[in-house]
Design a protein around this motif. Structure first.
Motif, PDB file in Angstrom:
ATOM      1  N   HIS A  45      58.372 -55.258  42.451  1.00 43.58           N
ATOM      2  CA  HIS A  45      57.834 -55.207  41.090  1.00 43.58           C
ATOM      3  C   HIS A  45      56.333 -55.474  41.046  1.00 43.58           C
ATOM      4  O   HIS A  45      55.617 -54.870  40.248  1.00 43.58           O
ATOM      5  CB  HIS A  45      58.583 -56.173  40.171  1.00 43.58           C
ATOM      6  N   GLU A  46      55.861 -56.356  41.887  1.00 42.06           N
ATOM      7  CA  GLU A  46      54.436 -56.684  41.888  1.00 42.06           C
ATOM      8  C   GLU A  46      53.583 -55.474  42.283  1.00 42.06           C
ATOM      9  O   GLU A  46      52.520 -55.240  41.708  1.00 42.06           O
ATOM     10  CB  GLU A  46      54.167 -57.857  42.835  1.00 42.06           C
ATOM     11  N   PHE A  47      54.056 -54.683  43.254  1.00 43.56           N
ATOM     12  CA  PHE A  47      53.251 -53.584  43.787  1.00 43.56           C
ATOM     13  C   PHE A  47      53.821 -52.193  43.512  1.00 43.56           C
ATOM     14  O   PHE A  47      53.122 -51.205  43.679  1.00 43.56           O
ATOM     15  CB  PHE A  47      53.077 -53.759  45.298  1.00 43.56           C
ATOM     16  N   PRO A  61      57.887 -48.485  39.213  1.00 38.14           N
ATOM     17  CA  PRO A  61      56.438 -48.651  39.008  1.00 38.14           C
ATOM     18  C   PRO A  61      55.982 -50.096  39.201  1.00 38.14           C
ATOM     19  O   PRO A  61      56.778 -51.035  39.133  1.00 38.14           O
ATOM     20  CB  PRO A  61      56.248 -48.220  37.555  1.00 38.14           C
ATOM     21  N   GLU A  62      54.697 -50.227  39.451  1.00 44.25           N
ATOM     22  CA  GLU A  62      54.095 -51.556  39.569  1.00 44.25           C
ATOM     23  C   GLU A  62      54.214 -52.272  38.229  1.00 44.25           C
ATOM     24  O   GLU A  62      53.867 -51.723  37.183  1.00 44.25           O
ATOM     25  CB  GLU A  62      52.627 -51.416  39.949  1.00 44.25           C
ATOM     26  N   ARG A  63      54.738 -53.490  38.282  1.00 49.61           N
ATOM     27  CA  ARG A  63      54.793 -54.368  37.106  1.00 49.61           C
ATOM     28  C   ARG A  63      54.294 -55.744  37.550  1.00 49.61           C
ATOM     29  O   ARG A  63      55.064 -56.674  37.720  1.00 49.61           O
ATOM     30  CB  ARG A  63      56.221 -54.463  36.570  1.00 49.61           C
ATOM     31  N   ARG A  67      49.646 -61.261  40.079  1.00 50.66           N
ATOM     32  CA  ARG A  67      48.209 -60.963  40.056  1.00 50.66           C
ATOM     33  C   ARG A  67      47.679 -60.876  38.639  1.00 50.66           C
ATOM     34  O   ARG A  67      46.596 -61.381  38.340  1.00 50.66           O
ATOM     35  CB  ARG A  67      47.921 -59.656  40.802  1.00 50.66           C
ATOM     36  N   SER A  68      48.451 -60.241  37.755  1.00 48.68           N
ATOM     37  CA  SER A  68      47.972 -60.088  36.372  1.00 48.68           C
ATOM     38  C   SER A  68      47.882 -61.443  35.661  1.00 48.68           C
ATOM     39  O   SER A  68      46.958 -61.680  34.886  1.00 48.68           O
ATOM     40  CB  SER A  68      48.856 -59.123  35.591  1.00 48.68           C
ATOM     41  N   THR A  69      48.831 -62.334  35.930  1.00 47.32           N
ATOM     42  CA  THR A  69      48.757 -63.668  35.334  1.00 47.32           C
ATOM     43  C   THR A  69      47.524 -64.405  35.845  1.00 47.32           C
ATOM     44  O   THR A  69      46.811 -65.047  35.072  1.00 47.32           O
ATOM     45  CB  THR A  69      50.026 -64.492  35.610  1.00 47.32           C
ATOM     46  N   PHE A  70      47.268 -64.313  37.147  1.00 46.45           N
ATOM     47  CA  PHE A  70      46.086 -64.963  37.705  1.00 46.45           C
ATOM     48  C   PHE A  70      44.824 -64.410  37.060  1.00 46.45           C
ATOM     49  O   PHE A  70      43.930 -65.174  36.683  1.00 46.45           O
ATOM     50  CB  PHE A  70      46.030 -64.787  39.228  1.00 46.45           C
ATOM     51  N   ASP A  71      44.756 -63.101  36.897  1.00 46.79           N
ATOM     52  CA  ASP A  71      43.571 -62.497  36.269  1.00 46.79           C
ATOM     53  C   ASP A  71      43.416 -62.947  34.822  1.00 46.79           C
ATOM     54  O   ASP A  71      42.311 -63.258  34.369  1.00 46.79           O
ATOM     55  CB  ASP A  71      43.657 -60.971  36.315  1.00 46.79           C
ATOM     56  N   ASP A 109      53.076 -70.238  33.204  1.00 42.85           N
ATOM     57  CA  ASP A 109      52.361 -69.044  32.758  1.00 42.85           C
ATOM     58  C   ASP A 109      52.913 -67.774  33.416  1.00 42.85           C
ATOM     59  O   ASP A 109      53.038 -66.734  32.761  1.00 42.85           O
ATOM     60  CB  ASP A 109      50.860 -69.180  33.035  1.00 42.85           C
ATOM     61  N   VAL A 110      53.248 -67.840  34.699  1.00 41.62           N
ATOM     62  CA  VAL A 110      53.838 -66.678  35.380  1.00 41.62           C
ATOM     63  C   VAL A 110      55.210 -66.368  34.788  1.00 41.62           C
ATOM     64  O   VAL A 110      55.550 -65.205  34.535  1.00 41.62           O
ATOM     65  CB  VAL A 110      53.919 -66.902  36.906  1.00 41.62           C
TER      66      VAL A 110
END
Length: 153
Positions: A45-47, A61-63, A67-71, A109-110
């Motif tokens: 899911h991450e990639f 698909p990438e979900r 990484r998105s939470t960190f950003d 948060d994640v």
């Protein structure tokens, strides 16, 4: 009347706390000891991945949820860390406790990201199969396996 004066120079202890803080790193994710199946699901899911089957293929698909939470949360985490630094400098907590608190916040948060993520949507066949349109929630296994580790460098 008697007056007693004590020397309360905490500067050496504060310096030691700051040095100790540099010894730690916080890792957030799903770790191997929690089940290889969920480590694989998280990576898919991450990639994203394309699975070739016979003459066709299935595209997951990438979900990104890590990484998105960190950003998205990096600035918020810096603010949280600054508030926690006040407690460290006042010797109310130690460096490990500060890292534990930040790790717990990062996990929350994640997990929230996993719950709220809705794009790209599941395919209609996937929705019918699992009975839900939330792309990252089935049994909740992925979400509940997100954790953190405070490790020494």
């Amino acid at each position: 009347m008697s007056v007693q004066i004590q020397n309360r120079n905490n500067i050496p202890r504060i310096i030691q706390s700051l040095k100790e803080l540099r010894k730690y790193e916080i890792e957030v994710g799903i770790f191997g000891g929690q089940g290889a199946e969920y480590v694989m699901i998280a990576a898919v899911h991450e990639f994203g991945v394309t699975i070739r089957k016979g003459s066709g293929s299935i595209v997951i698909p990438e979900r990104s949820f890590l990484r998105s939470t960190f950003d998205e949360k990096q600035d918020e985490w810096v603010k949280f860390m600054k508030k926690q630094m006040e407690h460290l400098l006042n010797l109310r907590i130690n460096a490990r406790t500060l890292c534990e608190r930040l790790g717990a916040k990062m996990v929350a948060d994640v997990q929230e990201k996993i719950t709220d993520l809705d794009t790209p949507p599941n395919a209609p066949a996937t929705i019918a199969q699992k009975g839900s349109s939330n792309p990252l929630i089935d049994s909740g296994g992925l979400r509940m396996r997100i954790t953190y580790k405070v490790v020494q460098k």
